[in-house]
Write a protein that holds these residues in place. Structure first.
Motif, short mmCIF file in Angstrom:
data_model
loop_
_atom_site.label_atom_id
_atom_site.label_comp_id
_atom_site.label_asym_id
_atom_site.label_seq_id
_atom_site.Cartn_x
_atom_site.Cartn_y
_atom_site.Cartn_z
N GLU A 237 0.85 -1.19 0.00
CA GLU A 237 0.00 0.00 0.00
C GLU A 237 0.88 1.24 0.00
O GLU A 237 2.05 1.19 0.36
N ARG A 238 0.31 2.35 -0.43
CA ARG A 238 1.04 3.62 -0.51
C ARG A 238 0.68 4.48 0.70
O ARG A 238 -0.51 4.69 0.97
N PHE A 239 1.68 4.95 1.42
CA PHE A 239 1.46 5.86 2.53
C PHE A 239 1.86 7.27 2.10
O PHE A 239 2.86 7.43 1.40
N PRO A 240 1.11 8.27 2.53
CA PRO A 240 1.48 9.65 2.22
C PRO A 240 2.66 10.10 3.08
O PRO A 240 3.04 9.40 4.03
N SER A 241 3.20 11.26 2.79
CA SER A 241 4.15 11.86 3.72
C SER A 241 3.42 12.03 5.04
O SER A 241 2.25 12.42 5.05
N LEU A 242 4.10 11.76 6.12
CA LEU A 242 3.41 11.82 7.40
C LEU A 242 4.37 12.22 8.50
O LEU A 242 5.58 12.26 8.32
N ARG A 243 3.79 12.53 9.63
CA ARG A 243 4.57 12.88 10.82
C ARG A 243 4.28 11.84 11.88
O ARG A 243 3.13 11.61 12.25
N LEU A 244 5.34 11.21 12.36
CA LEU A 244 5.24 10.29 13.48
C LEU A 244 5.44 11.12 14.75
O LEU A 244 6.48 11.77 14.91
N ILE A 245 4.43 11.13 15.60
CA ILE A 245 4.52 11.85 16.87
C ILE A 245 4.43 10.83 17.99
O ILE A 245 3.54 9.97 17.99
N GLY A 246 5.35 10.93 18.92
CA GLY A 246 5.38 10.01 20.04
C GLY A 246 6.59 10.26 20.90
O GLY A 246 6.98 11.39 21.12
N LYS A 247 7.17 9.18 21.34
CA LYS A 247 8.40 9.26 22.13
C LYS A 247 9.39 8.24 21.57
O LYS A 247 9.02 7.13 21.21
N ARG A 248 10.64 8.67 21.49
CA ARG A 248 11.71 7.86 20.91
C ARG A 248 12.51 7.19 22.02
O ARG A 248 12.88 7.82 23.00
N TYR A 249 12.79 5.91 21.79
CA TYR A 249 13.59 5.13 22.74
C TYR A 249 14.73 4.46 21.99
O TYR A 249 14.68 4.32 20.77
N THR A 250 15.74 4.04 22.74
CA THR A 250 16.87 3.32 22.15
C THR A 250 17.09 2.04 22.95
O THR A 250 16.36 1.75 23.90
N ASP A 251 18.12 1.30 22.58
CA ASP A 251 18.41 0.04 23.27
C ASP A 251 18.56 0.23 24.78
O ASP A 251 18.22 -0.65 25.55
N LYS A 252 19.06 1.37 25.21
CA LYS A 252 19.25 1.59 26.65
C LYS A 252 17.93 1.69 27.41
O LYS A 252 17.91 1.59 28.64
N ASP A 253 16.80 1.85 26.68
CA ASP A 253 15.48 1.95 27.31
C ASP A 253 14.77 0.60 27.41
O ASP A 253 13.65 0.53 27.93
N ARG A 254 15.39 -0.46 26.94
CA ARG A 254 14.76 -1.79 27.01
C ARG A 254 14.63 -2.22 28.47
O ARG A 254 15.46 -1.88 29.31
N ASP A 255 13.58 -3.01 28.75
CA ASP A 255 13.42 -3.52 30.11
C ASP A 255 14.26 -4.79 30.29
O ASP A 255 14.98 -5.21 29.38
N SER A 256 14.17 -5.40 31.45
CA SER A 256 15.02 -6.55 31.76
C SER A 256 14.77 -7.74 30.84
O SER A 256 15.64 -8.59 30.67
N SER A 257 13.60 -7.80 30.20
CA SER A 257 13.32 -8.90 29.27
C SER A 257 13.84 -8.59 27.87
O SER A 257 13.72 -9.42 26.97
N GLY A 258 14.38 -7.38 27.67
CA GLY A 258 14.90 -7.00 26.36
C GLY A 258 13.88 -6.35 25.46
O GLY A 258 14.16 -6.05 24.30
N SER A 259 12.68 -6.10 25.98
CA SER A 259 11.62 -5.50 25.17
C SER A 259 11.35 -4.06 25.62
O SER A 259 12.01 -3.54 26.52
N PHE A 260 10.36 -3.47 25.01
CA PHE A 260 9.92 -2.13 25.39
C PHE A 260 8.56 -2.19 26.08
O PHE A 260 7.84 -1.20 26.16
N GLY A 261 8.22 -3.36 26.60
CA GLY A 261 6.94 -3.57 27.27
C GLY A 261 6.70 -2.60 28.41
O GLY A 261 5.59 -2.09 28.59
N SER A 262 7.74 -2.30 29.18
CA SER A 262 7.56 -1.37 30.30
C SER A 262 7.24 0.04 29.81
O SER A 262 6.52 0.78 30.46
N LYS A 263 7.77 0.40 28.63
CA LYS A 263 7.44 1.72 28.05
C LYS A 263 5.99 1.76 27.61
O LYS A 263 5.30 2.76 27.77
N TRP A 264 5.50 0.65 27.03
CA TRP A 264 4.09 0.59 26.65
C TRP A 264 3.21 0.71 27.91
O TRP A 264 2.21 1.44 27.90
N ASN A 265 3.58 0.03 28.97
CA ASN A 265 2.82 0.13 30.22
C ASN A 265 2.79 1.58 30.71
O ASN A 265 1.75 2.06 31.16
N GLU A 266 3.92 2.25 30.62
CA GLU A 266 3.99 3.65 31.02
C GLU A 266 3.04 4.52 30.19
O GLU A 266 2.36 5.39 30.73
#
Length: 169
Positions: A10-39
Motif C-alpha cells: 500500500e502507498r502511505f502519504p508523507s506523514l509525521r510520526l509523533i510520540g516518544k523515541r527510545y533506544t536500546d538503553k530503554d529496554r526492560d530486563s526482558s529485552g523488550s519495550f513492554g515497560s514503556k508501553w505500560n507507562e
C-alpha cells in the motif's frame, strides 16, 4: 505456531510520526519495550495524541515504529498529517511518502511468538516472494489494530500488522 496469513502493498502519504523515541538503553530486563508501553497506558500519553486527529493509515491502532540508522530507535506513537503541531513532551520525525509492505502475523500475543526476529524474517521472506525490496534504513512498524489485535480468536490468537517501507519501483 506463528504464521503470515496475508501480504499486501500500500502507498502511505508523507506523514509525521509523533510520540516518544527510545533506544536500546530503554529496554526492560526482558529485552523488550513492554515497560514503556505500560507507562504510556498508565500515564495516558495516547489521550493527548488522540486529540490531534490522526491519519487513516493508523487504522484503529497505536504503533511501535523502528529503524536502525546511526543507532536502533524505537518509537511509540501515532501517524499524523505533516505540519501537525507537536504537543509538549512529545517528539516527532517526518517520514516521506512511500510504499509499505504489510504482513498479517497470526499467532499468540501472550507468549510473545508474534514478535522478534523469527516473525520479522518470515515477513521479509514473504515480501521477497512478492518481488519487493525493502528500502535502505527502512522504517518498520507494528500496528495494533482493533479488533484484529485486541480480541483473541477461539484459539487465543491475534493478528499483528507488521509493516516495512519498500524501495520505490
Amino acid at each position: 505456531m506463528v504464521e503470515v496469513i496475508k501480504v499486501y502493498r500500500e502507498r502511505f502519504p508523507s506523514l509525521r510520526l509523533i510520540g516518544k523515541r527510545y533506544t536500546d538503553k530503554d529496554r526492560d530486563s526482558s529485552g523488550s519495550f513492554g515497560s514503556k508501553w505500560n507507562e504510556w497506558f498508565e500515564k495516558g500519553y495516547f489521550k493527548t495524541l488522540e486529540e490531534l486527529g490522526s491519519l487513516p493509515e493508523n487504522g484503529d491502532a497505536y504503533l511501535g515504529c523502528m529503524r536502525c540508522a546511526d543507532e536502533f530507535e524505537y518509537w511509540i506513537g501515532m501517524f499524523f498529517p505533516e505540519q501537525t503541531p507537536i504537543p509538549e513532551g512529545y517528539m516527532y520525525v517526518d517520514i516521506p511518502s512511500g510504499d509499505v509492505g504489510t504482513c498479517w502475523i497470526y499467532g499468540r500475543d501472550d507468549n510473545g511468538e508474534i514478535y522478534g526476529r523469527e516473525s520479522h524474517d518470515m515477513c521479509l521472506s514473504k515480501i521477497n516472494d512478492e518481488g519487493w525490496q525493502v528500502a535502505n534504513n527502512a522504517w518498520v512498524f507494528e500496528l495494533y489494530n482493533c479488533p484484529r489485535f485486541t480480541t483473541p480468536d477461539e484459539n487465543g490468537k491475534v493478528i499483528l500488522d507488521y509493516c516495512i517501507y519498500l524501495r520505490d519501483e
